[in-house]
Scaffold this motif. Structure first.
Motif, PDB file in Angstrom:
ATOM      1  N   HIS A  28       0.857  -1.176   0.000  1.00  0.00           N
ATOM      2  CA  HIS A  28       0.000   0.000   0.000  1.00  0.00           C
ATOM      3  C   HIS A  28       0.898   1.232   0.000  1.00  0.00           C
ATOM      4  O   HIS A  28       1.881   1.283   0.757  1.00  0.00           O
ATOM      5  CB  HIS A  28      -0.918   0.010   1.221  1.00  0.00           C
ATOM      6  N   LEU A  59      -7.308  -0.087   8.142  1.00  0.00           N
ATOM      7  CA  LEU A  59      -7.730   0.922   7.167  1.00  0.00           C
ATOM      8  C   LEU A  59      -9.250   0.982   7.113  1.00  0.00           C
ATOM      9  O   LEU A  59      -9.923  -0.051   7.029  1.00  0.00           O
ATOM     10  CB  LEU A  59      -7.184   0.577   5.778  1.00  0.00           C
ATOM     11  N   HIS A  61     -12.308   2.480   4.740  1.00  0.00           N
ATOM     12  CA  HIS A  61     -12.676   3.131   3.476  1.00  0.00           C
ATOM     13  C   HIS A  61     -14.020   2.592   3.000  1.00  0.00           C
ATOM     14  O   HIS A  61     -14.689   1.816   3.695  1.00  0.00           O
ATOM     15  CB  HIS A  61     -11.579   2.989   2.434  1.00  0.00           C
ATOM     16  N   LYS A  86     -10.122   7.363   2.698  1.00  0.00           N
ATOM     17  CA  LYS A  86      -9.346   6.335   3.367  1.00  0.00           C
ATOM     18  C   LYS A  86      -8.798   6.896   4.678  1.00  0.00           C
ATOM     19  O   LYS A  86      -8.181   7.960   4.701  1.00  0.00           O
ATOM     20  CB  LYS A  86      -8.206   5.858   2.474  1.00  0.00           C
ATOM     21  N   ARG A  88      -6.665   6.014   8.289  1.00  0.00           N
ATOM     22  CA  ARG A  88      -5.854   5.130   9.147  1.00  0.00           C
ATOM     23  C   ARG A  88      -6.540   5.026  10.502  1.00  0.00           C
ATOM     24  O   ARG A  88      -6.939   6.030  11.092  1.00  0.00           O
ATOM     25  CB  ARG A  88      -4.453   5.713   9.324  1.00  0.00           C
TER      26      ARG A  88
END
Length: 400
Positions: A28, A59, A61, A86, A88
């Motif tokens: 990633h 993650l 998303h 996205k 964290r």
């Protein structure tokens, strides 16, 4: 909290995969190192984690579902769907600090913008602390070594055999000197480290003076100066100001003795100015370095700061350093800690007693780290041919 990718954690022995049903290795762009992902429900991953791991780095998303996180004493479901971007996400583990344990992650389907997807991405982990190496030292490549010392982490040249070896054996360089530093350096002070080498004592000073203090680290050798910079960054010492120069009595340039930085066993900290070399002559193979008086360096890099402590270790160039800081000595009366080496100072063109004469003219009093010296009015009396060295601590009465 410190984040580390799955790949980094695996390679450093912080975790190991116990079982894997449906998870794949992936890369990633926002993560250094390998991560793990799954694209279907009921994909299960069991990982044995070390005590340092206190959270999961996941993650969120628009294609994410839910991950079920199971430990020996707990089971939770963590929604990972995030419609807009996205994100964290760190999920703390309920058994953080419980030592080594096995954690199982299972993907669970979740309504999202695309019902066909229920992705789960495990980027890595959050660590409570950086784990110590099995030994203090790790060879990074043919040129550099990483050492975990008592006062910080340090990059050194792999062939540097003296100070780095002391760090590996004992954890610090010159611990008796450091005890002196601790007595005379306080939070908020400004300190000069003249002859900083790769920055070990600069880091010590940085931690002693704290966020409100400053350390001016002066180092002449280019590769060693580069390490001073690196070690300031490595230890988060934003209060260190590294300066690439030789400190002396006036402006100009000097030639260092030649040295091979790729040598297998060398003491790079022992390299000094070659008093017999003429600056500007390229056939001598030594490095030519700009020469600046400390008083001018202070006006450029620490304007307005009062200096409380000065450490000087410049391989017999000490007198010239002191000659270039007369304004500082008269204004701030900083405590001076410097090396005295009669034989090498004689070769540099002066008698070591001139250092005492200069400092006494400013009202300084002297103590020495070497016992049983024959003193005359506080000054050791040693024949210039005697191969002996000691450290001088010069303290102005205003500092008592």
């Amino acid at each position: 909290m410190i984040s580390i990718s799955v790949g980094e954690a695996l390679s450093q022995g912080l975790c190991k995969i116990v079982s894997n049903d449906g998870w794949q290795e992936a890369d990633h762009p926002s993560v250094p190192g390998t991560v793990l992902k799954c694209f279907r429900p009921d994909a299960a991953l069991s990982i044995q984690c070390s005590a340092e791991i206190e959270s999961l780095w996941l993650l969120k998303h628009a294609w994410s579902g839910v991950v079920e996180i199971s430990t020996a004493g707990d089971r939770i479901r963590e929604p990972l769907f995030h419609a807009d971007e996205k994100v964290r996400h760190f999920r703390s583990l309920s058994d953080a600090g419980a030592g080594e344990r096995v954690i199982t992650l299972t993907s669970v389907a979740q309504e999202s913008t695309d019902a066909a997807h229920c992705e789960v991405w495990l980027f890595g982990f959050g660590l409570r602390t950086v784990p110590r190496l099995a030994s203090r030292s790790m060879l990074l490549n043919s040129r550099t070594r990483f050492i975990q010392g008592d006062w910080g982490d340090f990059l050194v040249l792999s062939g540097d055999a003296v100070i780095p070896n002391a760090l590996i054996r004992e954890g610090s360089w010159a611990p008796d000197d450091i005890e002196i530093f601790r007595r005379y350096v306080a939070a908020g002070d400004a300190v000069l480290d003249v002859g900083a080498n790769f920055g070990h004592h600069s880091v010590v000073f940085s931690k002693l003076v704290g966020a409100t203090g400053q350390v001016l680290a002066i180092e002449a050798q280019t590769p060693i100066f580069q390490l001073t910079n690196a070690n300031a960054v490595l230890n988060g010492c934003r209060n260190i100001i590294p300066v690439h120069a030789a400190a002396g009595a006036g402006r100009g340039s000097v030639m260092m003795y030649p040295i091979d930085y790729d040598a297998a066993e060398a003491n790079f900290g022992s390299l000094g100015v070659n008093p017999d070399a003429e600056a500007g002559r390229s056939n001598l193979n030594g490095e030519e370095v700009e020469l600046w008086p400390v008083d001018e360096l202070l006006s450029r890099h620490m304007p307005g700061r009062s200096i409380s402590f000065v450490k000087i270790d410049v391989q017999a160039f000490e007198l010239f350093v002191l000659q270039g800081m007369r304004d500082l000595l008269a204004r701030d009366h900083p405590t001076i800690f410097t090396e005295i080496s009669p034989v090498w100072m004689q070769k540099a063109g002066y008698d070591y007693r001139e250092i005492y004469e200069l400092l006494r003219a400013f009202g300084y009093e002297f103590t020495h780290t070497l016992p049983n010296l024959d003193l005359l009015n506080g000054v050791p009396q040693v024949d210039n041919g005697t191969d002996i060295e000691w450290d001088l601590l010069a303290v102005h009465p205003s500092r008592h």
